[in-house]
Design a protein around this motif. Structure first.
Motif, short mmCIF file in Angstrom:
data_model
loop_
_atom_site.label_atom_id
_atom_site.label_comp_id
_atom_site.label_asym_id
_atom_site.label_seq_id
_atom_site.Cartn_x
_atom_site.Cartn_y
_atom_site.Cartn_z
N MET A 98 0.83 -1.21 0.00
CA MET A 98 0.00 0.00 0.00
C MET A 98 0.87 1.26 0.00
SD MET A 98 -2.99 -1.13 2.70
CE MET A 98 -3.77 0.50 2.64
N ASP A 121 -1.86 4.74 -4.85
CA ASP A 121 -3.01 5.12 -5.67
C ASP A 121 -3.86 3.94 -6.11
OD1 ASP A 121 -2.20 7.80 -5.51
OD2 ASP A 121 -0.90 7.58 -7.28
N LEU A 122 -3.45 2.72 -5.77
CA LEU A 122 -4.19 1.56 -6.23
C LEU A 122 -5.41 1.28 -5.36
CD1 LEU A 122 -1.56 -1.16 -7.25
CD2 LEU A 122 -2.82 0.42 -8.70
N ASP A 123 -6.46 0.77 -6.01
CA ASP A 123 -7.63 0.33 -5.26
C ASP A 123 -7.38 -1.08 -4.73
OD1 ASP A 123 -7.85 -1.34 -7.46
OD2 ASP A 123 -9.58 -0.30 -8.33
N VAL A 124 -8.37 -1.64 -4.05
CA VAL A 124 -8.21 -2.95 -3.42
C VAL A 124 -7.87 -4.01 -4.46
CG1 VAL A 124 -9.39 -4.78 -2.15
CG2 VAL A 124 -9.73 -2.38 -1.49
N GLU A 125 -8.53 -3.98 -5.62
CA GLU A 125 -8.26 -4.97 -6.66
C GLU A 125 -6.82 -4.89 -7.13
OE1 GLU A 125 -9.86 -6.35 -11.11
OE2 GLU A 125 -10.67 -4.56 -10.14
#
Length: 321
Positions: free
Chosen positions: A274, A279-283
């Motif tokens: 993380m 900037d990444l989402d959960v997926e």
């Protein structure tokens, strides 16, 4: 465009026999300004055709580690009819006898040589290595990175399941993965590749040819090769792509255990992922975690613990071929 009495476009499904003079012309006599890469097997040039299109021309070195006959058979004959989105396309070749003046014992003599050149589709983005070590490589977004991982896996799955004999590449590394203008990866350079029959899953060789830092331990130390040799190399590339860290490996540590141990220590924690990919989402974060897990499974020292390419593809959520 005519070359050696044949047209490049006449039959797009097969490599074309091209003349040495034609390839010499489109590379400006193999000029340094059009040289785009080197390897122990020869130099790569950008060939610019009269219609403005481009191809990559590999001029095999006379002192290549493998004979031109061996390379020609591996690179051309094995891929004359088969095409795959993630395997480099051979578009032409040249096998032409010439007379050459060479110096021997302070004298110049004329000798007969056979020029061997291989031509591939031209991929403007260069190699995966070029993009990984470039200062702007951190700007390659995760979606692109994940697609590169998946594309390499599809290519290996294709090779390992070829009929009638699967192909083991044996030199998978970022320099032998080329990227097209859409960042689609294509596996290239099959000089060391081996054919395996259905009844044969392992082989031993006295030579440990391959790239430092990407060779499986059993191949490096025992000369044992199998499909799991490619899986080990694949795992290292997946870890490099996912972590954005380079597998720096010296000649005294040729199978990259230090790099693997560092990834295993630093990247198994979701908090680290993380932090590195804020900037990444959960997926997306789950995709990174999956790639780390898959990569670490692929680089197990015990080859029996490494997954098959089918299992790798399944773990990454790709449809089976």
């Amino acid at each position: 465009m005519a070359a050696g009495g044949k047209t490049i476009e006449s039959n797009p499904s097969l490599p074309k026999e091209l003349s040495f003079d034609y390839l010499k012309k489109i590379t400006k006599n193999f000029s340094s300004e059009l040289e785009i890469g080197k390897s122990p097997f020869g130099s790569l040039y950008k060939g610019i055709r009269e219609d403005g299109g481009a191809i990559t021309v590999k001029k095999l070195a006379e002192n290549s580690p493998l004979s031109a006959d061996v390379i020609f058979e591996k690179e051309v004959q094995n891929f004359m009819k088969d095409e795959h989105e993630n395997i480099i396309k051979v578009v032409g070749y040249c096998r032409e006898g010439r007379r050459k003046t060479v110096k021997s014992n302070r004298k110049y003599i004329v000798t007969d040589i056979t020029e061997t050149l291989l031509c591939y589709e031209y991929l403007p983005m260069g190699s995966l290595h070029d993009n990984l070590v470039d200062e702007s490589s951190s700007n390659i977004d995760w979606g692109t990175r994940f697609n590169i991982v998946k594309g390499i896996c599809r290519g290996i799955q294709y090779l390992h399941n070829l009929e009638p004999k699967p192909i083991i590449h044996l030199d998978l590394n970022p320099q032998n993965i080329w990227l097209d203008d859409n960042m689609v990866p294509k596996i290239a350079n099959f000089e060391f590749a081996r054919l395996f029959g259905k009844e044969k899953t392992h082989m031993n060789t006295k030579s440990d040819v391959g790239s430092v830092g990407y060779m499986a331990p059993e191949y490096l130390h025992e000369g044992e090769i199998s499909a799991q040799s490619d899986i080990y190399s694949l795992g290292l590339m997946i870890l490099e792509i996912a972590t954005r860290e380079k597998n720096h490996c010296g000649s005294d540590e040729r199978h990259a255990r230090k790099f693997v141990d560092e990834v295993s220590r630093d990247w198994r924690n979701k908090d680290v992922i993380m932090f590195e990919y804020p900037d990444l989402d959960v997926e997306g974060l789950n995709q990174v975690k999956t790639c780390i897990d898959v990569g670490l499974q692929c680089v197990e020292i015990d080859q029996k613990k490494r997954p098959s390419i089918e299992k790798v593809v399944k773990m990454l959520g790709l449809p089976s071929n």
